[in-house]
Design a protein around this motif. Structure first.
Motif, mmCIF file in Angstrom:
data_model
loop_
_atom_site.group_PDB
_atom_site.id
_atom_site.type_symbol
_atom_site.label_atom_id
_atom_site.label_comp_id
_atom_site.label_asym_id
_atom_site.label_seq_id
_atom_site.Cartn_x
_atom_site.Cartn_y
_atom_site.Cartn_z
ATOM 1 N N GLY A 41 10.123 -37.430 33.726
ATOM 2 C CA GLY A 41 9.718 -37.715 32.380
ATOM 3 C C GLY A 41 8.936 -38.688 32.127
ATOM 4 N N LEU A 42 9.283 -39.697 32.630
ATOM 5 C CA LEU A 42 8.621 -41.112 32.362
ATOM 6 C C LEU A 42 7.052 -40.938 33.050
ATOM 7 C CD1 LEU A 42 8.004 -44.042 31.553
ATOM 8 C CD2 LEU A 42 9.342 -44.817 33.697
ATOM 9 N N ALA A 43 7.003 -40.422 34.208
ATOM 10 C CA ALA A 43 5.852 -40.075 34.855
ATOM 11 C C ALA A 43 4.927 -39.258 34.212
ATOM 12 C CB ALA A 43 5.833 -39.720 36.358
ATOM 13 N N ASN A 44 5.447 -38.113 33.530
ATOM 14 C CA ASN A 44 4.553 -37.164 32.550
ATOM 15 C C ASN A 44 4.070 -37.902 31.322
ATOM 16 O OD1 ASN A 44 4.824 -35.166 34.481
ATOM 17 N ND2 ASN A 44 6.663 -34.368 33.446
ATOM 18 N N ALA A 45 5.011 -38.719 30.855
ATOM 19 C CA ALA A 45 4.511 -39.672 29.634
ATOM 20 C C ALA A 45 3.489 -40.565 29.804
ATOM 21 C CB ALA A 45 5.906 -40.303 29.056
ATOM 22 N N LEU A 96 -2.271 -44.422 37.298
ATOM 23 C CA LEU A 96 -1.606 -45.379 38.363
ATOM 24 C C LEU A 96 -0.093 -45.306 38.181
ATOM 25 C CD1 LEU A 96 -4.301 -48.083 38.783
ATOM 26 C CD2 LEU A 96 -3.588 -46.569 40.546
ATOM 27 N N LYS A 97 0.274 -45.821 36.989
ATOM 28 C CA LYS A 97 1.748 -45.942 36.710
ATOM 29 C C LYS A 97 2.448 -44.535 37.114
ATOM 30 C CE LYS A 97 1.236 -49.476 33.441
ATOM 31 N NZ LYS A 97 1.171 -50.184 32.292
ATOM 32 N N ALA A 98 1.819 -43.402 36.498
ATOM 33 C CA ALA A 98 2.443 -42.328 36.926
ATOM 34 C C ALA A 98 2.789 -41.840 38.299
ATOM 35 C CB ALA A 98 1.564 -41.158 36.180
ATOM 36 N N ILE A 99 1.652 -42.130 38.977
ATOM 37 C CA ILE A 99 1.764 -41.888 40.525
ATOM 38 C C ILE A 99 3.125 -42.475 41.056
ATOM 39 C CG2 ILE A 99 0.604 -42.454 42.734
ATOM 40 C CD1 ILE A 99 -1.952 -41.830 41.079
ATOM 41 N N ASP A 100 3.334 -43.902 40.686
ATOM 42 C CA ASP A 100 4.409 -44.361 41.377
ATOM 43 C C ASP A 100 5.781 -43.915 40.980
ATOM 44 O OD1 ASP A 100 2.878 -46.553 42.029
ATOM 45 O OD2 ASP A 100 3.247 -48.023 40.436
ATOM 46 N N HIS A 101 5.944 -43.192 39.703
ATOM 47 C CA HIS A 101 7.086 -42.684 39.549
ATOM 48 C C HIS A 101 7.095 -41.203 40.071
ATOM 49 C CE1 HIS A 101 8.527 -45.742 37.021
ATOM 50 N NE2 HIS A 101 7.293 -45.763 36.101
ATOM 51 N N TYR A 102 6.102 -40.517 40.211
ATOM 52 C CA TYR A 102 5.878 -38.974 40.864
ATOM 53 C C TYR A 102 6.361 -39.549 42.239
ATOM 54 C CZ TYR A 102 3.360 -36.724 37.196
ATOM 55 O OH TYR A 102 3.044 -36.556 35.674
ATOM 56 N N LEU A 103 5.954 -40.526 43.033
ATOM 57 C CA LEU A 103 6.284 -40.836 44.376
ATOM 58 C C LEU A 103 7.613 -40.964 44.497
ATOM 59 C CD1 LEU A 103 2.995 -42.691 45.556
ATOM 60 C CD2 LEU A 103 3.717 -40.306 46.205
ATOM 61 N N VAL A 162 5.926 -31.463 40.390
ATOM 62 C CA VAL A 162 5.951 -32.937 40.587
ATOM 63 C C VAL A 162 4.580 -33.086 41.631
ATOM 64 C CG1 VAL A 162 6.853 -35.131 41.438
ATOM 65 C CG2 VAL A 162 8.060 -33.430 40.219
ATOM 66 N N HIS A 163 4.472 -32.432 42.492
ATOM 67 C CA HIS A 163 3.307 -32.241 43.652
ATOM 68 C C HIS A 163 2.091 -32.086 42.953
ATOM 69 C CE1 HIS A 163 5.100 -32.386 47.699
ATOM 70 N NE2 HIS A 163 6.278 -31.802 46.884
ATOM 71 N N TYR A 164 2.131 -30.954 41.989
ATOM 72 C CA TYR A 164 0.687 -30.794 41.262
ATOM 73 C C TYR A 164 0.749 -31.850 40.257
ATOM 74 C CZ TYR A 164 -1.891 -27.956 37.979
ATOM 75 O OH TYR A 164 -2.964 -27.490 37.298
ATOM 76 N N ASN A 165 1.656 -32.353 39.539
ATOM 77 C CA ASN A 165 1.085 -33.501 38.607
ATOM 78 C C ASN A 165 0.760 -34.706 39.427
ATOM 79 O OD1 ASN A 165 2.242 -31.636 36.572
ATOM 80 N ND2 ASN A 165 4.028 -32.748 36.232
ATOM 81 N N LEU A 166 1.329 -34.931 40.580
ATOM 82 C CA LEU A 166 0.746 -36.207 41.404
ATOM 83 C C LEU A 166 -0.689 -35.863 41.617
ATOM 84 C CD1 LEU A 166 1.214 -38.696 42.918
ATOM 85 C CD2 LEU A 166 2.322 -37.146 44.787
ATOM 86 N N ALA A 167 -0.970 -34.494 42.230
ATOM 87 C CA ALA A 167 -2.410 -34.236 42.536
ATOM 88 C C ALA A 167 -3.329 -34.520 41.314
ATOM 89 C CB ALA A 167 -2.408 -32.760 42.934
#
Length: 72
Positions: free
Chosen positions: A20-24, A32-39, A51-56
């Motif tokens: 949720g935080l990554a998406n926000a 860049l901040k989102a990537i850290d949380h997705y990983l 999550v894979h799709y959003n990270l991509a």
């Protein structure tokens, strides 16, 4: 966002708070901040296609096309 951050202070491995935080952050144009949380979320559970799709998409937004491809 404060709710996600509060949940993560209580339990740093709360996967839905991480996502949720990554998406926000992604929606706020902070890939860049989102990537850290997705990983971090994928370290907990690698079987999350969204999550894979959003990270991509986050990598793609940064112009890192080559890095993004394996996550699609």
């Amino acid at each position: 966002m404060p709710y996600y951050e509060q949940a993560l202070k209580f339990n740093p491995k709360e996967i839905y708070a991480l996502i949720g935080l990554a998406n926000a952050l992604y929606d706020l144009n902070e890939p860049l901040k989102a990537i850290d949380h997705y990983l971090e979320a994928l370290k907990i559970d690698d079987n999350l296609p969204d999550v894979h799709y959003n990270l991509a998409n986050a990598y793609f937004l940064l112009g890192k096309t080559t890095t993004s491809i394996p996550f699609y």
